[in-house]
Design a protein around this motif. Sequence first.
Motif, short mmCIF file in Angstrom:
data_model
loop_
_atom_site.label_atom_id
_atom_site.label_comp_id
_atom_site.label_asym_id
_atom_site.label_seq_id
_atom_site.Cartn_x
_atom_site.Cartn_y
_atom_site.Cartn_z
N LEU A 166 0.82 -1.20 0.00
CA LEU A 166 0.00 0.00 0.00
C LEU A 166 0.86 1.26 0.00
CD1 LEU A 166 -2.90 -0.99 2.41
CD2 LEU A 166 -3.17 -0.16 0.07
N LEU A 167 1.95 1.25 0.77
CA LEU A 167 2.83 2.41 0.80
C LEU A 167 3.47 2.65 -0.57
CD1 LEU A 167 4.47 1.84 4.29
CD2 LEU A 167 3.13 3.84 3.63
N ARG A 168 3.83 1.59 -1.24
CA ARG A 168 4.39 1.74 -2.59
C ARG A 168 3.34 2.33 -3.53
NH1 ARG A 168 6.97 -3.88 -4.30
NH2 ARG A 168 7.76 -2.63 -6.02
N LEU A 169 2.07 1.89 -3.38
CA LEU A 169 1.00 2.43 -4.21
C LEU A 169 0.75 3.90 -3.89
CD1 LEU A 169 -1.30 2.00 -6.25
CD2 LEU A 169 -2.74 1.25 -4.34
N MET A 170 0.78 4.24 -2.60
CA MET A 170 0.56 5.63 -2.19
C MET A 170 1.65 6.54 -2.76
SD MET A 170 -0.63 5.01 1.76
CE MET A 170 -2.30 4.45 2.14
N MET A 171 2.87 6.05 -2.76
CA MET A 171 3.97 6.84 -3.32
C MET A 171 3.77 7.04 -4.82
SD MET A 171 7.06 5.01 -1.21
CE MET A 171 8.38 5.79 -2.11
N ALA A 172 3.34 5.97 -5.50
CA ALA A 172 3.13 6.06 -6.94
C ALA A 172 1.97 6.99 -7.29
CB ALA A 172 2.87 4.67 -7.52
N ASN A 173 1.00 7.12 -6.39
CA ASN A 173 -0.19 7.93 -6.65
C ASN A 173 0.02 9.42 -6.42
OD1 ASN A 173 -1.71 5.77 -7.43
ND2 ASN A 173 -2.86 5.57 -5.52
N ILE A 174 1.16 9.78 -5.82
CA ILE A 174 1.43 11.21 -5.62
C ILE A 174 1.77 11.85 -6.96
CG2 ILE A 174 3.03 12.88 -4.62
CD1 ILE A 174 3.19 11.22 -2.15
N PRO A 197 11.81 26.63 -12.05
CA PRO A 197 12.43 25.30 -11.98
C PRO A 197 11.38 24.21 -11.72
CG PRO A 197 12.91 26.54 -9.99
CD PRO A 197 12.29 27.49 -10.96
N THR A 198 11.65 23.02 -12.23
CA THR A 198 10.74 21.88 -12.08
C THR A 198 11.33 20.87 -11.13
OG1 THR A 198 10.01 22.17 -14.37
CG2 THR A 198 9.51 20.05 -13.32
N TYR A 199 10.47 20.35 -10.24
CA TYR A 199 10.92 19.29 -9.35
C TYR A 199 10.81 17.95 -10.07
CZ TYR A 199 11.37 16.03 -5.51
OH TYR A 199 11.79 15.00 -4.71
N SER A 200 11.89 17.20 -10.12
CA SER A 200 11.90 15.89 -10.75
C SER A 200 11.98 14.81 -9.67
CB SER A 200 13.10 15.75 -11.70
OG SER A 200 13.02 16.73 -12.73
N LYS A 201 10.89 14.10 -9.52
CA LYS A 201 10.83 13.07 -8.48
C LYS A 201 11.70 11.88 -8.87
CE LYS A 201 7.06 10.64 -8.17
NZ LYS A 201 5.64 10.28 -7.96
N PRO A 202 12.62 11.45 -8.01
CA PRO A 202 13.46 10.29 -8.33
C PRO A 202 12.60 9.04 -8.52
CG PRO A 202 14.34 11.49 -6.44
CD PRO A 202 12.98 12.05 -6.71
N ASN A 304 4.84 25.75 -2.86
CA ASN A 304 4.24 25.25 -1.61
C ASN A 304 3.63 23.86 -1.80
OD1 ASN A 304 4.91 27.58 -0.23
ND2 ASN A 304 2.94 28.57 -0.62
N GLU A 305 2.98 23.66 -2.96
CA GLU A 305 2.35 22.36 -3.22
C GLU A 305 3.42 21.28 -3.40
OE1 GLU A 305 -1.06 20.33 -6.10
OE2 GLU A 305 -0.47 22.44 -6.39
N ILE A 306 4.52 21.62 -4.07
CA ILE A 306 5.62 20.67 -4.25
C ILE A 306 6.15 20.24 -2.89
CG2 ILE A 306 8.06 20.49 -4.90
CD1 ILE A 306 6.33 19.99 -7.24
N MET A 310 5.89 16.52 -1.30
CA MET A 310 7.14 15.80 -1.03
C MET A 310 7.31 15.51 0.45
SD MET A 310 7.80 15.20 -3.97
CE MET A 310 9.08 14.05 -3.46
N ALA A 311 6.67 16.29 1.30
CA ALA A 311 6.66 15.96 2.73
C ALA A 311 5.89 14.66 2.94
CB ALA A 311 6.03 17.09 3.53
N ASP A 312 4.74 14.54 2.22
CA ASP A 312 3.99 13.28 2.27
C ASP A 312 4.83 12.14 1.71
OD1 ASP A 312 1.83 14.63 3.30
OD2 ASP A 312 0.82 14.86 1.37
N TYR A 313 5.47 12.43 0.58
CA TYR A 313 6.29 11.41 -0.08
C TYR A 313 7.41 10.94 0.84
CZ TYR A 313 7.91 9.15 -4.36
OH TYR A 313 8.24 8.24 -5.32
N ASP A 314 8.03 11.89 1.53
CA ASP A 314 9.11 11.55 2.46
C ASP A 314 8.58 10.67 3.60
OD1 ASP A 314 11.87 11.98 3.53
OD2 ASP A 314 10.77 12.97 5.15
N TRP A 315 7.37 10.99 4.07
CA TRP A 315 6.78 10.18 5.15
C TRP A 315 6.51 8.76 4.68
CZ3 TRP A 315 2.31 7.44 6.20
CH2 TRP A 315 2.09 7.12 7.56
#
Length: 354
Positions: A166-174, A197-202, A304-306, A310-315
């Motif tokens: 589920l965590l992997r799915l949640m990360m993919a859904n961001i 500038p654009t944020y590029s998610k690893p 701010n949205e990025i 990414m705070a959610d993504y980090d969690w």
Amino acid sequence: MSFKTEIEAIVGDIDSPDYTAQAPLYLVEGVKFVTKYAIMNEGMSDRLTSATTLDSSPTTLSLATVLKIVNVTRSDATRHREALQVPLAKVGDYTDANSLYYTSKLDPKWYIKDNVLHVIPTPSDAQPALVYNITPDTAVALTDTSISNFPDELERGVVLYACKELLRLMMANITLPTVPTVVTLNDTTLASLGTAPTYSKPAITTNYATLSSTDSTSGTEVDFGVDDFIADEDPEMAGVALAKQAQLIQQYAVDVENELNEYNKELAIYTTDLQQKIESAKTISESEGQEIQDYMARVESYANEINSKMADYDWYTKQLELVTGDLNSFLSLYLVEPGTRDKDYETPADDRAS
């Protein structure tokens, strides 16, 4: 406490449609995964075994969901006798009354054809067969509090497995917001505002099915993973593979943080440059001034949205790292003790009576 409650205590709310559809599937996958792992432990394998009766109806057993056949017995109307497995090519010999290999109720056999188990002679109500097998409960639901024919102490592993997926799915859904479109202005100084500038998610690199390594003999890349090692009944290497995935997740968390820091650094430079251009402009029409203010507000909102996403993504990443580590530690409790696999319990030749 339901499995849903246990899962949400680790990953958070899963009531959105994306997760309510997948969570039950991950729960079933978790039962299969933990069962495959646990059956390599002889003591746990015995506790996971159940008996299925074959008689006049049904006379055979589909193996579609069966993970392991432990033993087969057939009644001779007096007592149950152990049946031996025979190769499919020899079945005709054991069922031919004119063959030396013809088998009777006193010496039963069993074989597999088209993923269906058959017993010779065919079981009946008077002479039933018992198939001792390990079959995971694929009907387990989120609202359940237990799993059929499953030791309670293994349920934690199932919950951890479902949380991992589920965590992997949640990360993919961001999903990340779109970079604001740069306004077009007439003033030559302000006409080249550049692009924010654009944020590029690893990209996440975890893979529990394969684990690349180099063959020491050929020097070529080969793939082995948790599932492969479980299939080969090598729980120690399965544990190593899981630990490797935990390391990859840990490195991924670092990559995400580094990329976010780099993005914020570039954004600060871009914002400063934008403000300097505005200040250096001699004349700005009222409409263009408003366009610039709106653009700057969109850039700030984008930033701010990025950072929020990414705070959610980090969690999620850190939770995935913790869950994977906990799952690895949990499964290690059921590793086969060194030296006990394929142990020969026969008396040594030197100690046998002459």
